[in-house]
Motif scaffolding. Structure first.
Motif, mmCIF file in Angstrom:
data_model
loop_
_atom_site.group_PDB
_atom_site.id
_atom_site.type_symbol
_atom_site.label_atom_id
_atom_site.label_comp_id
_atom_site.label_asym_id
_atom_site.label_seq_id
_atom_site.Cartn_x
_atom_site.Cartn_y
_atom_site.Cartn_z
ATOM 1 N N CYS A 15 -0.114 -24.042 -0.722
ATOM 2 C CA CYS A 15 0.108 -24.784 -1.964
ATOM 3 C C CYS A 15 1.444 -25.515 -1.925
ATOM 4 C CB CYS A 15 0.075 -23.840 -3.162
ATOM 5 S SG CYS A 15 -1.542 -23.157 -3.526
ATOM 6 N N ASP A 16 2.459 -24.868 -1.403
ATOM 7 C CA ASP A 16 3.782 -25.476 -1.320
ATOM 8 C C ASP A 16 3.740 -26.722 -0.438
ATOM 9 O OD1 ASP A 16 6.678 -25.315 -1.956
ATOM 10 O OD2 ASP A 16 6.840 -25.071 0.227
ATOM 11 N N LEU A 17 3.098 -26.605 0.731
ATOM 12 C CA LEU A 17 2.974 -27.763 1.620
ATOM 13 C C LEU A 17 2.235 -28.899 0.922
ATOM 14 C CD1 LEU A 17 3.165 -29.251 4.335
ATOM 15 C CD2 LEU A 17 1.091 -28.051 5.014
ATOM 16 N N LEU A 18 1.099 -28.598 0.308
ATOM 17 C CA LEU A 18 0.310 -29.629 -0.354
ATOM 18 C C LEU A 18 1.074 -30.280 -1.508
ATOM 19 C CD1 LEU A 18 -2.305 -31.241 -0.715
ATOM 20 C CD2 LEU A 18 -3.109 -29.400 -2.211
ATOM 21 N N PHE A 19 1.750 -29.495 -2.316
ATOM 22 C CA PHE A 19 2.485 -30.031 -3.463
ATOM 23 C C PHE A 19 3.508 -31.073 -3.007
ATOM 24 C CE2 PHE A 19 6.104 -29.823 -6.450
ATOM 25 C CZ PHE A 19 5.466 -30.168 -7.634
ATOM 26 N N HIS A 20 4.299 -30.738 -2.022
ATOM 27 C CA HIS A 20 5.326 -31.667 -1.545
ATOM 28 C C HIS A 20 4.707 -32.887 -0.841
ATOM 29 C CE1 HIS A 20 7.755 -28.075 -2.303
ATOM 30 N NE2 HIS A 20 8.635 -28.978 -2.694
ATOM 31 N N TYR A 21 3.664 -32.650 -0.078
ATOM 32 C CA TYR A 21 2.972 -33.739 0.613
ATOM 33 C C TYR A 21 2.339 -34.696 -0.402
ATOM 34 C CZ TYR A 21 -0.517 -36.151 3.437
ATOM 35 O OH TYR A 21 -1.286 -37.111 4.034
ATOM 36 N N TYR A 22 1.605 -34.149 -1.361
ATOM 37 C CA TYR A 22 0.921 -34.978 -2.359
ATOM 38 C C TYR A 22 1.930 -35.791 -3.162
ATOM 39 C CZ TYR A 22 -2.454 -36.396 -5.879
ATOM 40 O OH TYR A 22 -3.256 -37.146 -6.702
ATOM 41 N N ARG A 23 3.002 -35.143 -3.575
ATOM 42 C CA ARG A 23 4.030 -35.836 -4.350
ATOM 43 C C ARG A 23 4.602 -37.018 -3.560
ATOM 44 N NH1 ARG A 23 8.821 -32.348 -6.548
ATOM 45 N NH2 ARG A 23 9.141 -32.188 -4.313
ATOM 46 N N ALA A 24 4.851 -36.827 -2.271
ATOM 47 C CA ALA A 24 5.429 -37.884 -1.439
ATOM 48 C C ALA A 24 4.429 -38.997 -1.141
ATOM 49 C CB ALA A 24 5.955 -37.295 -0.137
ATOM 50 N N THR A 25 3.205 -38.645 -0.791
ATOM 51 C CA THR A 25 2.246 -39.663 -0.358
ATOM 52 C C THR A 25 1.639 -40.450 -1.511
ATOM 53 O OG1 THR A 25 0.433 -38.062 -0.282
ATOM 54 C CG2 THR A 25 1.621 -38.492 1.785
#
Length: 129
Positions: A15-25
């Motif tokens: 979830c942590d990886l996805l949250f930061h990735y989604y926010r950036a992309t």
């Protein structure tokens, strides 16, 4: 590739990886305004993931035959992971579904595993074996 579920330690790392990735992309088209906890509540309960030396590198949040979200920290090895996810889903489903926004490089890598006649569309694609 491994699998984890909501409530497990590995799930939180995914979830942590996805949250930061989604926010950036997705910032350019749809800035994320949800908090981490609000974001996590919307995610499917099951995740396929790959890790290196204890760090989550690739994730695919799965709900039935849908690849709901993908993210990664490594563009060079993501295609191999995405292919493994697709094979896993096709082992139990005749069709799979996913959305690929062109601002999301991992989703586009997933899309490129399939042959399509159109490079840009606003349609929904259903992929079958």
């Amino acid at each position: 590739m491994a699998k984890t579920y909501r409530g497990q330690v590995a799930y939180q790392a995914c979830c942590d990886l996805l949250f930061h990735y989604y926010r950036a992309t997705h910032h350019a088209i749809n800035p994320l305004t949800a908090t981490f906890d609000e974001f996590v509540q919307l995610l499917p309960n099951e995740v396929l993931f790959a890790s290196t030396q204890g760090t989550v590198q690739h994730v695919a949040f799965i709900e039935a035959n849908e690849i709901a979200y993908v993210s990664s920290t490594d563009p060079t090895s993501f295609a191999e992971f995405a292919l493994a996810v697709v094979k896993e889903l096709f082992a139990t489903h005749q069709t799979i579904e996913f959305e690929a926004d062109d601002v999301d490089w991992a989703a586009m890598v997933l899309k490129d595993l399939f042959v399509t006649e159109v490079s840009e569309t606003f349609d929904t694609w259903l992929c079958t074996q």
